[in-house]
Motif scaffolding. Structure first.
Motif, PDB file in Angstrom:
ATOM      1  N   THR A 105       0.794  -1.280  -0.062  1.00 22.06           N
ATOM      2  CA  THR A 105       0.060  -0.011   0.049  1.00 22.06           C
ATOM      3  C   THR A 105       0.904   1.181  -0.203  1.00 22.06           C
ATOM      4  O   THR A 105       1.962   1.452   0.649  1.00 22.06           O
ATOM      5  N   VAL A 106       0.416   2.204  -0.555  1.00 23.52           N
ATOM      6  CA  VAL A 106       0.940   3.689  -0.472  1.00 23.52           C
ATOM      7  C   VAL A 106       0.134   4.626  -0.166  1.00 23.52           C
ATOM      8  O   VAL A 106      -1.061   4.566  -0.685  1.00 23.52           O
ATOM      9  N   ALA A 107       0.260   5.416   0.662  1.00 19.87           N
ATOM     10  CA  ALA A 107      -0.594   6.653   1.064  1.00 19.87           C
ATOM     11  C   ALA A 107       0.422   7.932   0.912  1.00 19.87           C
ATOM     12  O   ALA A 107       1.476   8.005   1.436  1.00 19.87           O
ATOM     13  N   ILE A 108      -0.325   8.829   0.130  1.00 26.52           N
ATOM     14  CA  ILE A 108       0.383   9.911  -0.433  1.00 26.52           C
ATOM     15  C   ILE A 108      -0.579  11.239  -0.081  1.00 26.52           C
ATOM     16  O   ILE A 108      -1.867  10.963  -0.405  1.00 26.52           O
ATOM     17  N   GLY A 109       0.020  12.058   0.250  1.00 31.70           N
ATOM     18  CA  GLY A 109      -0.705  13.544   0.484  1.00 31.70           C
ATOM     19  C   GLY A 109      -0.459  14.476  -0.707  1.00 31.70           C
ATOM     20  O   GLY A 109       0.661  14.205  -1.161  1.00 31.70           O
ATOM     21  N   ASN A 129       1.803  -1.592 -14.659  1.00 30.11           N
ATOM     22  CA  ASN A 129       2.785  -2.638 -14.359  1.00 30.11           C
ATOM     23  C   ASN A 129       2.363  -2.978 -12.989  1.00 30.11           C
ATOM     24  O   ASN A 129       2.863  -4.326 -12.880  1.00 30.11           O
ATOM     25  N   SER A 130       1.788  -2.442 -12.312  1.00 32.09           N
ATOM     26  CA  SER A 130       1.633  -3.099 -10.762  1.00 32.09           C
ATOM     27  C   SER A 130       0.045  -2.766 -10.364  1.00 32.09           C
ATOM     28  O   SER A 130      -0.194  -2.130  -9.428  1.00 32.09           O
ATOM     29  N   PRO A 131      -0.751  -3.485 -11.074  1.00 38.29           N
ATOM     30  CA  PRO A 131      -2.396  -3.386 -10.610  1.00 38.29           C
ATOM     31  C   PRO A 131      -2.796  -3.790  -9.110  1.00 38.29           C
ATOM     32  O   PRO A 131      -3.598  -3.380  -8.854  1.00 38.29           O
ATOM     33  N   GLU A 132      -1.599  -4.544  -8.602  1.00 39.66           N
ATOM     34  CA  GLU A 132      -2.143  -4.950  -7.185  1.00 39.66           C
ATOM     35  C   GLU A 132      -1.864  -3.856  -5.960  1.00 39.66           C
ATOM     36  O   GLU A 132      -2.310  -4.076  -4.851  1.00 39.66           O
ATOM     37  N   LEU A 133      -1.243  -3.098  -6.556  1.00 35.93           N
ATOM     38  CA  LEU A 133      -0.581  -1.904  -5.514  1.00 35.93           C
ATOM     39  C   LEU A 133      -1.991  -1.088  -5.004  1.00 35.93           C
ATOM     40  O   LEU A 133      -2.396  -0.363  -5.954  1.00 35.93           O
ATOM     41  N   LYS A 134      -1.973  -1.096  -3.686  1.00 45.87           N
ATOM     42  CA  LYS A 134      -3.116  -0.112  -3.177  1.00 45.87           C
ATOM     43  C   LYS A 134      -2.743   1.381  -3.123  1.00 45.87           C
ATOM     44  O   LYS A 134      -1.592   1.533  -2.258  1.00 45.87           O
ATOM     45  N   ILE A 135      -3.283   2.284  -3.452  1.00 46.86           N
ATOM     46  CA  ILE A 135      -2.795   3.680  -3.556  1.00 46.86           C
ATOM     47  C   ILE A 135      -3.988   4.454  -2.874  1.00 46.86           C
ATOM     48  O   ILE A 135      -5.242   4.197  -3.432  1.00 46.86           O
ATOM     49  N   SER A 136      -3.761   5.362  -1.792  1.00 45.74           N
ATOM     50  CA  SER A 136      -4.790   6.107  -1.249  1.00 45.74           C
ATOM     51  C   SER A 136      -4.233   7.662  -1.088  1.00 45.74           C
ATOM     52  O   SER A 136      -2.846   7.624  -1.047  1.00 45.74           O
ATOM     53  N   VAL A 137      -5.098   8.445  -1.598  1.00 44.07           N
ATOM     54  CA  VAL A 137      -4.592   9.860  -1.941  1.00 44.07           C
ATOM     55  C   VAL A 137      -5.247  10.717  -1.059  1.00 44.07           C
ATOM     56  O   VAL A 137      -6.695  10.839  -0.864  1.00 44.07           O
ATOM     57  N   GLU A 138      -4.606  11.569  -0.282  1.00 48.50           N
ATOM     58  CA  GLU A 138      -5.324  12.760   0.685  1.00 48.50           C
ATOM     59  C   GLU A 138      -5.146  14.034  -0.043  1.00 48.50           C
ATOM     60  O   GLU A 138      -3.810  14.477   0.047  1.00 48.50           O
ATOM     61  N   VAL A 139      -6.033  14.818  -0.425  1.00 43.77           N
ATOM     62  CA  VAL A 139      -5.913  16.109  -0.869  1.00 43.77           C
ATOM     63  C   VAL A 139      -5.956  17.149   0.235  1.00 43.77           C
ATOM     64  O   VAL A 139      -7.283  17.192   0.879  1.00 43.77           O
ATOM     65  N   GLU A 153       1.575   8.767   8.784  1.00 40.99           N
ATOM     66  CA  GLU A 153       0.438   8.475   8.166  1.00 40.99           C
ATOM     67  C   GLU A 153       0.480   8.606   6.717  1.00 40.99           C
ATOM     68  O   GLU A 153      -0.430   7.824   5.914  1.00 40.99           O
ATOM     69  N   LEU A 154       1.601   9.171   6.073  1.00 42.70           N
ATOM     70  CA  LEU A 154       1.829   9.151   4.713  1.00 42.70           C
ATOM     71  C   LEU A 154       3.077   9.081   4.382  1.00 42.70           C
ATOM     72  O   LEU A 154       4.075   9.166   5.134  1.00 42.70           O
ATOM     73  N   ASP A 155       3.125   8.100   3.360  1.00 38.76           N
ATOM     74  CA  ASP A 155       4.756   7.623   2.881  1.00 38.76           C
ATOM     75  C   ASP A 155       5.239   9.051   2.400  1.00 38.76           C
ATOM     76  O   ASP A 155       6.673   9.027   2.693  1.00 38.76           O
ATOM     77  N   PHE A 156       4.656   9.863   1.543  1.00 38.85           N
ATOM     78  CA  PHE A 156       5.489  11.080   0.916  1.00 38.85           C
ATOM     79  C   PHE A 156       4.301  12.003   0.550  1.00 38.85           C
ATOM     80  O   PHE A 156       3.102  11.542   0.568  1.00 38.85           O
ATOM     81  N   ALA A 157       4.645  13.198   0.342  1.00 36.55           N
ATOM     82  CA  ALA A 157       3.615  14.029  -0.180  1.00 36.55           C
ATOM     83  C   ALA A 157       4.144  15.142  -1.350  1.00 36.55           C
ATOM     84  O   ALA A 157       5.384  15.470  -1.665  1.00 36.55           O
ATOM     85  N   ILE A 158       3.184  15.535  -2.084  1.00 40.31           N
ATOM     86  CA  ILE A 158       3.467  16.458  -3.045  1.00 40.31           C
ATOM     87  C   ILE A 158       3.020  17.522  -2.362  1.00 40.31           C
ATOM     88  O   ILE A 158       1.747  18.172  -2.449  1.00 40.31           O
ATOM     89  N   THR A 159       3.720  18.532  -1.959  1.00 37.94           N
ATOM     90  CA  THR A 159       3.280  19.845  -1.015  1.00 37.94           C
ATOM     91  C   THR A 159       4.339  20.806  -0.950  1.00 37.94           C
ATOM     92  O   THR A 159       5.403  20.737  -1.595  1.00 37.94           O
ATOM     93  N   ARG A 160       4.110  21.793   0.095  1.00 41.17           N
ATOM     94  CA  ARG A 160       5.312  22.771   0.210  1.00 41.17           C
ATOM     95  C   ARG A 160       5.487  22.327   1.792  1.00 41.17           C
ATOM     96  O   ARG A 160       4.643  21.868   2.469  1.00 41.17           O
TER      97      ARG A 160
END
Length: 310
Positions: A105-109, A129-139, A153-160
């Protein structure tokens, strides 16, 4: 308290039960109620805490007539307890996913703009390529995402990285700026007005991110720079859909990123008000914790984002 070496926690006999006790005390600020939550007796909980304090050589909590209050040492332990237990929780989820034949699983903000194009493109490519990977996105806004990243709670984020944060704890890979635009409904009284001034827009209701949010700060500074009185009627919300709903049903004006407007604001319903200045907010980027290794799934997603950014 001195920390002689990297094995100080072994010397202090720090146990997982201590971390659970810290979280229970943080919630209840009462040893009796914390012990009940952990299904242990109050004397056992008291001994667990006292023994650790003795091994560390410092008090973690101040004893008050009605309970316990963490001091600075205690606040450090509570903060780290949140991080440790959250990491263990995610470890369990990864192990369970691998046992079930999944990639994990991957949790990304993320802040709004990259969620619209960059992140969705990366997810689509990864799932090919990896259809089994579970991804959750928090905006959310940066001020909300960074604490969640620190707590595990998050693996990494796209943020400031908000001002006042300890930048040494992060790795920041810049992506770019967000261009902002003013949105109103099609048929709004300001549509077609030329020239259009900030004072013209200030006369109408607005829906904006709450005070302190980066986009709100940029809009507030715009009014201040042009010496225009800000709008009197403002709805504060982090939910863009609420803002767009208000804009579509009334004369409310809202602000969003250009990418988001291109995706959601159809010409039949919305109009982008022209403004003489290009309105940008500070660059966002990939943000990860400097001393934390990414899970295989998170590493795949981040590397895919890097490829798309190039």
């Amino acid at each position: 308290m001195s920390v002689p070496d990297s094995n100080w926690f072994l010397n202090a006999r720090l146990k997982l039960r201590h971390f659970q006790l810290f979280l229970a005390l943080d919630e209840h600020r009462n040893l009796h109620r914390a012990a009940i939550q952990l299904n242990m007796s109050q004397p056992a909980a008291s001994k667990l805490l006292s023994d650790l304090e003795a091994n560390l050589g410092v008090r973690l909590f101040d004893r008050q007539p009605r309970g316990l209050t963490p001091n600075w040492y205690g606040e450090v332990m509570i903060r780290q307890a949140h991080s440790v237990l959250s990491t263990l929780h995610h470890t369990g989820k990864e192990l369970s996913a691998l046992r079930n034949g999944n990639m994990g699983t991957v949790a990304i903000g993320t802040v709004m703009a990259p969620a619209v194009t960059l992140l969705t493109s990366a997810i689509e490519r990864v799932h090919r390529n990896s259809p089994e990977l579970k991804i959750s996105v928090e905006v959310d806004v940066s001020k909300a995402l960074i604490p969640r990243l620190l707590e595990g709670e998050l693996d990494f984020a796209i943020t400031r990285i908000p001002a006042g944060s300890d930048i040494e704890r992060f790795v920041f890979e810049e992506i770019g700026e967000e261009e902002l635009c003013f949105v109103c409904r099609e048929g709004h009284p300001l549509v077609g007005k030329t020239p259009l001034s900030l004072a013209d827009m200030a006369a109408y209701p607005w829906s904006l991110q709450p005070p302190g949010a980066l986009m709100r700060q940029r809009v507030d500074s715009l009014f201040l720079h042009h010496q225009v009185t800000p709008p009197r009627q403002v709805v504060d919300t982090t939910d863009l859909l609420v803002s767009l709903a208000l804009a579509s049903k009334s004369d409310t004006i809202t602000v969003t990123t250009r990418e988001t407007a291109d995706l959601l604001c159809t010409p039949e319903r919305f109009h982008l008000l022209p403004f003489v200045e290009t309105l940008n907010v500070q660059p966002y980027g990939l943000v990860s914790l400097r001393h934390q290794r990414l899970s295989p799934g998170a590493a795949v997603l981040m590397n895919t984002l890097r490829e798309l950014i190039k």
